[in-house]
Design an enzyme around this catalytic site. Sequence first.
Site, PDB file in Angstrom:
ATOM      1  CB  CYS A 241      38.268  43.873  37.403  1.00  0.00           C
ATOM      2  SG  CYS A 241      39.870  44.684  37.604  1.00  0.00           S
ATOM      3  N   GLY A 242      39.787  41.597  36.992  1.00  0.00           N
ATOM      4  CA  GLY A 242      40.826  40.601  36.751  1.00  0.00           C
ATOM      5  C   GLY A 242      42.146  40.944  37.401  1.00  0.00           C
TER       6      GLY A 242
END
Length: 290
Positions: A241-242
């Site tokens: 993800c981030g």
Amino acid sequence: MQRDDPKTLVSTDWLSRHLRDPDLRILDASWYLPDMGRDARSEYDAAHIPGARYFDIDDVSDSRSDLPHMAPPIEKFMSRMRAMGVGDGHQVVVYDGAGLFSAARVWWLFRLMGQVDVAVLDGGFVKWQAEGRDVEDMPPIVRDRHMTVRRQNQMVKDVTQVASASKLGDYQIVDARSAPRFRGDAPEPRPGLRAGHIPGSRNVPYGTLLNADSTMKDPAALKAVFEAAGVDLSKPAITTCGSGVTAAVLSLALEIIGKTDHSLYDGSWSEWGMFPTVPVETGPAATGDN
């Protein structure tokens, strides 16, 4: 349908029934991005589930790393858990104030450290409050408890391992970020990062795994979401993800559908997007790629 499994996900009804169990430990693992405009610690201080301890994701991390909230060394995790009174023989339930957002990260972290009696509260503090259940503003009385940690190295991947998986196609990489960020159409919230995604990865925004009330969809629906995104569930999975938080929502969903061969890319896009030597793709995930 209630899907109470104290190793993955429990309902508010389950937690309410077990709230006074002597070996239950509840953790408020709320964490928010800066643009959410919320202060997790002050919200915990104002109101939390009775007996809950505050778990600071940024504090229980590897302070030697420049990357955000990377998994901590074993010794640090053990000392922080001892100070929180969480140890061997405890059933842990983790929740957050967004519904189901950051709690899964702490579930994954406990699993990484070899702890299996840990579950996420389905729907989180949002659902608990909406149902009019008890809250308190007092910190719990904490007694030290030893925790035996056996790190499960297969549950985490670094940038070299992910680069190899991207090139060889022997793992299915699954990205929990929003579709615009995955395609490279939207800027990253952290400055200095390239836009796009890891070549060969598939996009399953974490919110697509949740119902409108932030509870997790049922196993059949979860499987359908992954398959609709082109995820090859026959391959071992790497979630990303981030910064390694919402990737754990994907990891939890995979565990719920019975897929246990999953790992999490801890550095996620905070690392990949800044590395000039690893390739980046933009646009939607190509069909037929690895």
